[in-house]
Design an enzyme around this catalytic site. Structure first.
Site, short mmCIF file in Angstrom:
data_model
loop_
_atom_site.label_atom_id
_atom_site.label_comp_id
_atom_site.label_asym_id
_atom_site.label_seq_id
_atom_site.Cartn_x
_atom_site.Cartn_y
_atom_site.Cartn_z
N THR A 1 4.85 1.92 6.15
CA THR A 1 3.44 1.51 6.24
C THR A 1 2.70 2.43 7.19
O THR A 1 3.23 2.76 8.28
CB THR A 1 3.20 0.06 6.72
OG1 THR A 1 1.82 -0.09 7.05
CG2 THR A 1 4.02 -0.37 7.91
N ASP B 1 3.12 -1.33 11.77
CA ASP B 1 3.17 -2.64 12.42
C ASP B 1 4.41 -3.45 12.06
O ASP B 1 4.46 -4.66 12.28
CB ASP B 1 1.89 -3.45 12.10
CG ASP B 1 1.68 -3.65 10.61
OD1 ASP B 1 2.52 -3.17 9.82
OD2 ASP B 1 0.67 -4.26 10.22
N ASP C 1 0.31 1.58 8.81
CA ASP C 1 -0.15 0.77 9.94
C ASP C 1 0.85 0.73 11.09
O ASP C 1 0.50 0.36 12.21
CB ASP C 1 -0.42 -0.67 9.49
CG ASP C 1 -1.66 -0.77 8.62
OD1 ASP C 1 -2.31 0.26 8.39
OD2 ASP C 1 -1.99 -1.89 8.18
N ASP D 1 5.84 -5.17 5.73
CA ASP D 1 6.18 -6.55 6.04
C ASP D 1 6.18 -7.46 4.80
O ASP D 1 7.05 -8.30 4.64
CB ASP D 1 5.19 -7.09 7.08
CG ASP D 1 5.64 -8.40 7.66
OD1 ASP D 1 6.72 -8.42 8.28
OD2 ASP D 1 4.94 -9.41 7.49
N GLY E 1 0.84 -1.20 0.00
CA GLY E 1 0.00 0.00 0.00
C GLY E 1 0.86 1.24 0.00
O GLY E 1 1.92 1.27 0.62
N ARG F 1 -4.80 -3.42 9.97
CA ARG F 1 -5.40 -4.76 9.84
C ARG F 1 -4.97 -5.70 10.97
O ARG F 1 -5.76 -6.51 11.41
CB ARG F 1 -5.15 -5.32 8.45
CG ARG F 1 -3.83 -5.86 8.15
CD ARG F 1 -3.72 -6.52 6.78
NE ARG F 1 -4.44 -5.89 5.70
CZ ARG F 1 -5.40 -6.49 4.99
NH1 ARG F 1 -5.75 -7.72 5.27
NH2 ARG F 1 -5.97 -5.87 3.99
N ARG G 1 0.79 -5.13 -5.17
CA ARG G 1 0.94 -6.16 -4.14
C ARG G 1 1.38 -7.48 -4.79
O ARG G 1 0.98 -8.55 -4.38
CB ARG G 1 -0.36 -6.32 -3.36
CG ARG G 1 -0.74 -5.09 -2.56
CD ARG G 1 -1.85 -5.35 -1.60
NE ARG G 1 -2.32 -4.14 -0.93
CZ ARG G 1 -1.78 -3.64 0.18
NH1 ARG G 1 -0.75 -4.25 0.74
NH2 ARG G 1 -2.26 -2.55 0.73
O1 F6P Z 1 -0.91 -0.65 3.65
C1 F6P Z 1 -1.58 -1.33 4.67
C2 F6P Z 1 -3.00 -1.04 4.57
O2 F6P Z 1 -3.09 0.33 4.74
C3 F6P Z 1 -3.93 -1.77 5.53
O3 F6P Z 1 -4.19 -1.16 6.73
C4 F6P Z 1 -5.20 -1.89 4.74
O4 F6P Z 1 -5.97 -2.97 5.19
C5 F6P Z 1 -4.70 -2.10 3.37
O5 F6P Z 1 -3.49 -1.39 3.29
C6 F6P Z 1 -5.63 -1.65 2.28
O6 F6P Z 1 -4.99 -1.85 1.08
P1 F6P Z 1 -5.59 -1.60 -0.36
O7 F6P Z 1 -5.39 -0.16 -0.66
O8 F6P Z 1 -4.77 -2.48 -1.24
O9 F6P Z 1 -7.02 -1.98 -0.31
#
Ligand code: F6P
Length: 341
Positions: free
Chosen positions: A125, A129, A127, A102, A10, A171, A71
């Site tokens: 990130t 995490d 997040d 990660d 992301g 998440r 991804r």
């Molecule tokens: O990058 C991590 C994250 O921000 C998560 O918290 C979230 O669930 C996910 O990306 C959403 O990703 P996408 O934009 O691919 O739906």
């Protein structure tokens, strides 16, 4: 030296600031930089662009990533890792800088271990995490946005005496919910680290809101399980095995509205806080990380991630960063109890 750089997973604020710093540091030392588009996908199909500082020096203030991201997981493709190694060799790349969380850095670590690819990771990130670093870039820009939006949600909630449920990303870990929630004075913060019972939340709302204290602002991380189950949008998973999360806030809002006489609204602050410009903290951190990543390659430090430890940027083995997510520790979760109500 020829350096390749990619951004995976992301997006977040600050990616361009890292790329810019990598290019500046590299060019100043006589090295060249090839940008790989769309993360690992661009290394599989050789989608590349030469990067020059004078063309990208203005991107420090830009959100997202000029290299685009995906991804894509080379380990999910037949001969994917071999193809990555072959393409890097074909391009004459001496070292790779992988900017990601990660998933991306997990792949980087495997490529280093399995294929000896000379890689340096940069931790990203929203997040927050990822292990091994005090903070990942993108996180503080995202929580700053979230805080401002929750402030706005508070004022409209107050005008209407409503219960406002705000879902934020996160998440596996509740870092965004915790920091944005505390910073905006939320009344209840719910995170994946601390599963809760719907009945308890309803009781809490009845007590607080029912006593005339309005609004009631609840911040919940998207990955917070309800009665042991995480709420996802569909069953489809990406190449790293992640479902698309969304809906826990709405679900909770509906349960509260059913069980009380209060008006409830839910808001999802997903991608609106992930996109946008990096704040000063992230611009500075990203600049330091980009410079440090090039310096690692120059000094032959491979299979490492440049991490923020206190005030310092230090290389640590990628191994230490990946595989085990950094969740919110008990002592910080306690803040959600102290400021509940
Ligand atoms: O990058 C991590 C994250 O921000 C998560 O918290 C979230 O669930 C996910 O990306 C959403 O990703 P996408 O934009 O691919 O739906």
């Amino acid at each position: 030296m020829k350096i390749a750089v990619l951004t995976g997973g992301g997006d977040c604020a600050g990616l361009n600031a890292v790329i810019r710093a990598v290019v500046k540091r590299a060019e100043d030392g006589g090295d060249t930089v090839i940008g790989i588009r769309r993360g690992w996908a661009g290394l599989l199909d050789l989608d590349t662009v030469e990067l020059h500082y004078d063309e990208i020096d203005e991107t420090i203030r830009m959100g997202g990533t000029i290299l685009k991201t995906s991804r894509k997981n080379p380990y999910k493709i037949k001969d994917g890792p071999e193809k990555v190694a072959e393409n890097l060799h074909k391009m004459g790349v001496d070292g790779l800088i992988a900017i990601g969380g990660d998933d991306t850095l997990g792949v980087a670590n495997k490529l280093w271990k399995d294929k000896g690819i000379k890689v340096v990771g940069v931790p990203k990130t929203i997040d927050n995490d990822l292990s091994g670093t005090d903070v990942t870039f993108g996180f503080y820009s995202a929580v700053e946005e979230a805080m401002r939006m929750i402030d706005n949600i508070y004022s409209t909630g107050k005008s209407h005496d409503r219960v406002m449920v705000v879902e934020v990303m996160g998440r596996h870990a509740g870092w965004i919910a915790l920091v944005a929630g505390i910073a905006s004075g939320a009344h209840l913060i719910l995170t994946p680290e601390k599963p809760f019972k719907i009945g308890d939340v309803i009781e809490f709302v009845k007590k607080r809101h029912g006593s005339g204290k309005t609004p009631t602002v609840i911040v919940i991380a998207e990955g917070t399980p309800i009665e042991g189950k995480v709420i996802a949008e569909g069953a489809k998973v990406d190449e790293f095995g992640h479902v698309r999360m969304r809906g826990v806030g709405k679900y909770l809002a509906e349960r509260i509205e059913e069980a009380t006489e209060f008006e409830v609204r839910d808001v999802v602050l997903g991608h609106v806080i992930r996109g946008g410009s990096p704040n000063a903290f992230d611009r500075f951190l990203c600049t330091r990380l980009g410079v440090a990543a090039v310096d690692c390659l120059r000094s032959g430090k491979y299979g490492v991630m440049v991490a923020l430890r206190g005030m310092d940027i230090v290389p640590i083995p990628l191994e230490e960063a990946v595989g085990k997510l950094k969740t919110v520790p008990e002592e910080l979760l306690e803040l959600t109890e102290i400021f509940k109500g």
